[in-house]
Design an enzyme around this catalytic site. Structure first.
Site, PDB file in Angstrom:
ATOM      1  N   GLY B  29       0.787  -1.229   0.000  1.00 48.71           N
ATOM      2  CA  GLY B  29       0.000   0.000   0.000  1.00 48.71           C
ATOM      3  C   GLY B  29       0.817   1.276   0.000  1.00 48.71           C
ATOM      4  O   GLY B  29       0.274   2.359  -0.230  1.00 48.71           O
ATOM      5  N   CYS B 239     -27.096  -8.782 -17.719  1.00 49.74           N
ATOM      6  CA  CYS B 239     -26.442  -8.603 -19.018  1.00 49.74           C
ATOM      7  C   CYS B 239     -27.385  -9.046 -20.137  1.00 49.74           C
ATOM      8  O   CYS B 239     -27.924 -10.157 -20.106  1.00 49.74           O
ATOM      9  CB  CYS B 239     -25.150  -9.406 -19.074  1.00 49.74           C
ATOM     10  SG  CYS B 239     -24.395  -9.380 -20.718  1.00 49.74           S
ATOM     11  N   CYS B 242     -25.379 -12.233 -22.070  1.00 55.20           N
ATOM     12  CA  CYS B 242     -25.161 -13.543 -21.433  1.00 55.20           C
ATOM     13  C   CYS B 242     -26.065 -13.776 -20.237  1.00 55.20           C
ATOM     14  O   CYS B 242     -26.050 -14.858 -19.654  1.00 55.20           O
ATOM     15  CB  CYS B 242     -23.690 -13.700 -21.045  1.00 55.20           C
ATOM     16  SG  CYS B 242     -23.234 -12.754 -19.572  1.00 55.20           S
ATOM     17  N   CYS B 264     -22.203  -6.891 -20.077  1.00 55.71           N
ATOM     18  CA  CYS B 264     -21.007  -7.076 -19.253  1.00 55.71           C
ATOM     19  C   CYS B 264     -19.898  -6.156 -19.734  1.00 55.71           C
ATOM     20  O   CYS B 264     -19.622  -6.081 -20.932  1.00 55.71           O
ATOM     21  CB  CYS B 264     -20.485  -8.505 -19.360  1.00 55.71           C
ATOM     22  SG  CYS B 264     -21.510  -9.746 -18.589  1.00 55.71           S
ATOM     23  N   CYS B 270     -18.165 -12.425 -20.476  1.00 54.32           N
ATOM     24  CA  CYS B 270     -19.423 -12.497 -21.227  1.00 54.32           C
ATOM     25  C   CYS B 270     -19.318 -13.558 -22.331  1.00 54.32           C
ATOM     26  O   CYS B 270     -20.168 -14.433 -22.465  1.00 54.32           O
ATOM     27  CB  CYS B 270     -19.720 -11.121 -21.828  1.00 54.32           C
ATOM     28  SG  CYS B 270     -21.410 -10.897 -22.367  1.00 54.32           S
TER      29      CYS B 270
END
Lengths: 186, 282, 364
Positions: B29, B239, B242, B264, B270
């Site tokens: 980080g 979606c 899909c 997607c 997808c």
């Protein structure tokens, strides 16, 4: 002067070596196998590969104890061109644990720039996944690594985000212990 | 000169990058300053990600590059072609097949696995930058772990809007220490950062910073007990291609009469689902 | 089914082919050769070398041709090439006192040893379009004088001798390198000067101008501006001596600025310094003024929040490769983030409407 060889194909060899070192650093205690390479005595092949991969004229290097030998110095001059310095100026240091101690001699990084700390390449007789219990980033549940001095390394980790990072090397093997790793009991 | 070194950069530059990456992994980080190089693509277009990827690639890698989750967006295509040319690596669109994935603005839907490296392109690595423009100030805040300003700002959002009004680049806390910018991924993706088995590396070229999340690192999105973080996306939509209910969706305008559909954003996810559905039907 | 248009490899290839075609333009017009660019657009070549931080007029000419005359794009091409070059060593500091001068003027003295040399300048021309140049006229050679080999001392050295000019720190051997280490604040003067000499001419011009108009005013005169050729040499430890390996044209500007003095120091003049590859007076003068403005803190001057005095502001924003790249990246797709914003705005509006409804119901 007898100089052992460096990387046969530096861009590719260094890339592969780095990925293994990165894998080790990202998974503390994981023991990775580096390729064989001719190394100057008493330097292990693994330590030589780490040096060839990470150290150059811009990174001051400290050679400790038996590693401060004519053959290692010549090899460093020829292959790395790294300035050889005392522990207080080192970005990297190479030696056996006892020769490197006490750890406080090396740059520990500052609160502003904790990254400006030394990386110690610690030569060991062998690397074993037993002994100290390790947890923290890079470790899914827990890991074990035989450490030369648990208390000193716990003190190092307690300084986080300051502190030293360690690469333990033995023959062609390497394992890492970054400062972020928490060191529990046995 | 006609030929470039493996992975474009010279060896000294790669060593410098590799040292920075190792320090970044050792201090999760924390943004490690590195001396970013000019790349053959503009700053702001993934130069940090490209340098990190160049420093990590080996000839055996299989590389996937996405932008907005899609493999076929212009910048993704351009970066993928660059590495195919200068590193000779195999490329793929399949998340599961890739060993290294460079991304802009998304984390793939397919869960990442051990050994994979996800490289994020980062425009502004400093999560405190929008509260305090000065590097000298923000560096001190990180050093002192003085994050009060960030919490005040987030709480102001709640007072004003009833929730934290941040949809992307939602700040996270790493291992309870550094506050980190996860790059402009939608906050929907934030939970994927936490405890991932993959190594996540972040490169900001123009701002000269590299940072990292090692595998299995604790990453928490900033929130308050009474206002917990939620990973939101298009409400109540699936979606249109899909049928996925669990993926991040892009809204596509289909006509000038207000018609729209949701698909997607992860094109590989997808396409893989559509292929599986076709197989099931057959 | 509707499929979102998302670029694709063929679209990119076609766009590149179109670019190549447009760059060439009308095929009945002869193709530009690099010699023409280098010789006849020399100041554009100079600017590309200066901001590209690579002295090579032929490569700069090539970059300008490839960039269709877009100077910042050409600078970018040079920078991206430069970054791949190996480093063999560091040159010795160039001696601008030994410059073979083509232009040298001082605004602070009517005359000085070595004289005022006007050189090839636009300064005293009338800016009237010369329609004769639209043809291809034969241009007579300019009258020439004997080349003087005598070294021409800097005009400010005369003030130096009198102790009226602040002495500059010679600097140690460990000069930081902007291209090899990330910028860190506070930045010392050598680092600031490196950033300024590569910095965008337009940005520095505006900042310098702002100091003249009162935003960090420091009363600058052009003590000396000189343009000419200097030799570049390097010390080779293997050989044990110095060798000259290049001759480059540079522009140097030393500004003279007032300094009121302080409790510990007598009043004296201070200097702003500009040094740029090629012939670029505007850039060198701008650099000198901005350099001087950035010294406000070390000289204990009033800091009034002027942009030109703020080193973090100036150094973080002076590089046109960084700024143009980041500026233009917002034309890349951002639809994922935009979608997240869209959802957030819709939700905030829904929530607000619900709250409003609840309040008005309660009021009834």
């Amino acid at each position: 002067m007898q100089l052992t060889t460096g990387f046969a194909s530096p861009p590719i060899d260094a890339a592969r070596a780095f990925r293994l070192v990165l894998d080790a650093m990202a998974h503390p205690a994981r023991i990775v196998d580096l390729p064989e390479i001719e190394a100057p005595a008493p330097c292990s092949p693994a330590a030589a590969i780490v040096l060839l991969t990470l150290v150059d004229a811009t990174t001051p290097l400290h050679l400790a104890g038996a590693h401060d030998s004519e053959s290692v110095r010549d090899w460093v001059r020829f292959h790395l061109g790294a300035p050889l310095v005392g522990p207080q100026d080192a970005a990297f240091a190479l030696g056996a644990w006892d020769a490197l101690c006490p750890l406080g001699r090396f740059p520990q990084g500052s609160a502003d720039y904790p990254d400006r700390s030394a990386t110690l390449i610690v030569e060991a007789a062998e690397l074993r996944n037993d002994g100290a219990r390790l947890t923290g980033p890079g470790i899914e549940a827990e890991a074990y690594l035989a450490l030369p001095d648990t208390a000193a390394l716990q003190a190092n980790a307690a300084q986080f985000p300051r502190g030293l990072d360690f690469l333990f090397t033995s023959n062609v093997q390497l394992a890492a212990l970054p400062r972020s790793t928490r060191i529990g009991g046995a | 000169m006609t030929d470039y070194n493996f992975a474009y950069l010279d060896e000294a530059t790669k060593r410098m990058l590799r040292r920075a990456i190792l320090k970044a992994v050792a201090i999760p980080g924390y943004q490690v300053p590195f001396s970013s190089r000019e790349m053959p693509m503009p700053y702001g277009w993934g130069t940090g990600g490209v340098q990190v990827t160049a420093a990590c690639l080996v000839p055996e890698d299989t590389l996937k590059v996405i932008d907005q989750g899609a493999d076929d967006t212009t910048n993704a295509v351009s970066i993928r072609k660059f590495f195919a040319r200068v590193a000779g690596v195999e490329t793929t669109e399949a998340t599961a097949r890739a060993s290294v994935i460079q991304t802009r603005h998304r984390i793939p839907e397919t869960p990442l696995t051990e050994g994979q490296i996800l490289v994020f392109q980062v425009p502004i690595p400093e999560p405190l930058r929008f509260l305090e423009p000065r590097e000298t100030e923000t560096r001190t805040m990180h050093a002192l772990e003085d994050y009060g300003l960030m919490h005040v700002r987030l709480y102001e959002d709640i007072a004003k809007h009833g929730e934290i009004a941040r949809a992307y680049a939602y700040p996270v806390r790493v291992e309870g220490r550094y506050i980190m910018d996860p790059s402009p991924i939608p906050k929907f993706d934030n939970p994927k950062l936490d405890n991932s088995p993959a190594l996540q590396l972040f490169g900001a070229g123009r701002e000269c910073r590299i940072y990292a999340l090692p595998p299995y690192t604790r990453v928490e999105s900033l929130d308050f007990e009474d206002y917990p973080f939620t990973a939101s996306k298009a409400a109540g939509q699936v979606c249109a291609i899909c049928g996925a209910e669990d993926s991040y969706l892009d809204e596509v305008i289909t006509d000038d009469a207000g018609g729209r559909m949701f698909v997607c954003s992860d094109t590989d996810y997808c396409a893989t689902r559509v292929a599986a559905q076709a197989e099931d039907a057959a | 089914m509707y499929v979102a248009v998302k670029g694709g490899e063929r679209a990119i290839e076609n766009a590149h082919a179109w670019l190549d075609d447009a760059r060439r333009g009308d095929r009945d017009v002869p193709d530009l050769v690099l010699d023409q660019i280098r010789e006849q657009l020399a100041l554009a070549v100079d600017r590309v070398m200066a901001e590209g931080a690579l002295y090579d007029p032929d490569l700069a000419a090539l970059a300008l041709k490839q960039a269709r005359g877009d100077v910042i794009e050409a600078v970018f091409l040079i920078r991206a090439f430069r970054t791949t070059l190996p480093r063999f060593g560091t040159s010795q500091p160039v001696d601008t006192g030994a410059m073979q001068i083509i232009r040298r003027i001082s605004a602070t003295y009517k005359d000085a040893p070595g004289g005022q040399v006007l050189g090839p300048t636009f300064d005293y021309t009338h800016r009237l379009l010369d329609f004769g140049l639209a043809q291809t006229p034969d241009i007579a050679a300019a009258p020439e004088a004997e080349i003087s080999t005598a070294s021409v001392p800097h005009i400010l050295s005369h003030l130096n001798a009198e102790g009226l000019m602040q002495r500059e720190d010679a600097g140690g051997p460990d000069v930081p390198d902007l291209t090899r280490a990330p910028l860190e604040f506070p930045a010392e003067r050598p680092l600031r000067l490196q950033a300024l000499t590569r910095g965008d001419e337009g940005f520095l011009l505006s900042l310098a101008y702002s100091t003249q108009r009162g935003y960090g005013r420091n009363h600058a005169f052009v003590g000396e501006l000189r343009i000419g050729h200097v030799r570049v040499s390097a010390f080779l430890p293997e050989l044990g001596f110095e060798i000259e390996f290049a001759e480059i044209m540079i522009t140097e500007c030393e500004s003279v600025n007032q300094f009121q003095g302080s409790k510990t120091e007598l009043a004296q003049f201070t200097r702003g310094y500009g040094l740029v590859f090629g012939q670029s007076e505007r850039k060198a003068i701008s650099m000198a003024l901005v350099d001087r403005a950035l010294r406000a803190r070390e000289l204990g001057e009033d800091l009034d929040g002027a942009p030109a005095q703020d080193e973090e502001f100036v150094l973080s924003h002076c590089d046109n490769i960084q700024s143009s790249g980041f500026l233009e990246h917002i034309k890349l797709p951002h639809y994922v983030d935009f979608q997240a914003e869209l959802e957030l705005i819709r939700k905030l509006r829904r929530d607000a409407a619900a709250r409003q409804a609840a309040t008005s119901q309660a009021a009834e």
